[in-house]
Design an enzyme around this catalytic site. Structure first.
Site, PDB file in Angstrom:
ATOM      1  N   ARG A   1       0.371  -1.324  -0.005  1.00 43.37           N
ATOM      2  CA  ARG A   1       0.387  -0.362   0.277  1.00 43.37           C
ATOM      3  C   ARG A   1       0.240   1.349   0.428  1.00 43.37           C
ATOM      4  O   ARG A   1       2.070   1.513   0.634  1.00 43.37           O
ATOM      5  CB  ARG A   1      -0.978   0.258   1.212  1.00 43.37           C
ATOM      6  CG  ARG A   1      -1.747  -0.884   1.156  1.00 43.37           C
ATOM      7  CD  ARG A   1      -2.950  -0.827   0.505  1.00 43.37           C
ATOM      8  NE  ARG A   1      -3.563  -2.272   0.154  1.00 43.37           N
ATOM      9  CZ  ARG A   1      -5.034  -2.537  -0.462  1.00 43.37           C
ATOM     10  NH1 ARG A   1      -4.919  -1.990  -1.538  1.00 43.37           N
ATOM     11  NH2 ARG A   1      -5.198  -3.369  -0.197  1.00 43.37           N
TER      12      ARG A   1
ATOM     13  N   HIS B   1      12.292  -3.182  -1.368  1.00 43.28           N
ATOM     14  CA  HIS B   1      12.446  -3.084  -2.893  1.00 43.28           C
ATOM     15  C   HIS B   1      12.617  -4.001  -3.743  1.00 43.28           C
ATOM     16  O   HIS B   1      13.296  -3.964  -3.247  1.00 43.28           O
ATOM     17  CB  HIS B   1      12.348  -1.446  -2.916  1.00 43.28           C
ATOM     18  CG  HIS B   1      11.543  -0.895  -4.359  1.00 43.28           C
ATOM     19  ND1 HIS B   1       9.919  -1.301  -4.813  1.00 43.28           N
ATOM     20  CD2 HIS B   1      11.838  -1.790  -5.976  1.00 43.28           C
ATOM     21  CE1 HIS B   1       9.763  -1.726  -6.098  1.00 43.28           C
ATOM     22  NE2 HIS B   1      10.735  -1.182  -6.998  1.00 43.28           N
TER      23      HIS B   1
END
Ligand code: GAR
Length: 264
Positions: free
Chosen positions: A135, A158
């Site tokens: 999110r 990431h």
């Protein structure tokens, strides 16, 4: 020796990174412990793993909140301190193509984020890690966690070598682009999309016979050692954020916040 840090975690999926962090704490590689695992959907498999380890869990059901807000907004209470204009300004959304859609997006996220903050308030923490949390967190949430200027405390992992391939499919984009190396990045989050100061990175070679699945597998293996290592630096108090300024050839100034890690 520094005091052990309290780590909060937010997840959306399998939670293999959360697992790696919990194991690193148990093995003493991180001087800390995981004090909660929150998810944005009841289906997140990592929740069960956390429960088995005795870690308190909670769910803020984003899909349900967003659906309800779109169909019957009066059923949900906007946080009293919500200011859509301020959030849009901080996220540099100057002239959205569709103002109504942007408002729905920001308002529904603020409702979810207010609930996240309320759940998290029961478990004081020093560091919040996003471990596969899919999110976008808005300034509404970020500013209520990062309360000390210059001392960010929300980390993200990431699946790409940032600043290449931000977004939700880092390994997929790396592979489809035809890159010869892939990698992963741990960074502090800021208001942008995967744009905050980099803490650590790992890379791996992409061979001719690699597939998207094998690339993801190679990447995840790197993530499981990179994330605990970056958290360890934080726990050891060796990390700080510094503003760096460079003068470019054209005379312009380039300024960016970067993470400095002190040698032991
Ligand atoms: C990891 O590959 C992580 O880098 C990625 O989701 C996966 C979660 O795996 N995160 C993002 O894409 C964030 N934008 P996990 O649930 O097994 O830790």
């Amino acid at each position: 020796m520094e005091k052990p840090i309290r780590i909060g975690a937010l997840i959306s999926g399998t939670g293999s990174n959360l697992d790696a962090v919990v194991s690193a704490c148990e093995a003493g590689r991180i001087n800390g412990r995981v004090v909660f695992a929150g998810a944005d959907t009841p289906g997140a498999a990592g929740l069960e793993k956390a429960r088995k380890k005795g870690i308190p869990t909670f769910v803020v059901d984003y899909p349900d909140i967003i659906r309800t807000f779109k169909s019957d907004p009066d059923r949900l209470q906007l946080p009293a301190d919500f200011d859509a204009g301020e959030i849009a300004r901080k996220q540099a959304i100057a002239n959205p193509e569709n103002k109504d859609r942007l408002r729905v997006f920001l308002a529904s996220r603020a409702i979810a984020e207010a609930e996240l903050l309320e759940q998290m308030a029961a478990h004081p923490f020093d560091l919040l890690i996003l471990a596969g949390f899919m999110r976008n967190l808005t300034p509404y949430f970020i500013d209520r966690v990062n309360t000390e200027p210059g001392r960010p405390k929300i980390m993200n992992i990431h699946p790409a070598l940032l600043p290449a391939f931000p977004g939700t499919d880092g390994y997929g984009e790396t592979f489809r682009y035809g890159c010869k190396v892939g990698g992963c990045t741990v960074h502090f989050i800021d208001y942008g999309e995967d744009s905050g100061p980099v803490i650590g990175q790992r890379c791996f070679t992409i061979e001719e016979d690699d597939t998207i699945e094998s690339v993801k597998k190679k990447g995840l293996e790197q993530e499981w050692s990179l994330y605990p290592e970056c958290i360890r630096y934080f726990a050891e108090g060796r990390m700080h954020v510094a503003k760096q300024t460079h003068t470019l050839k054209n005379g312009r100034l380039y300024q960016r916040s970067v993470v400095k890690i002190a040698r032991k």
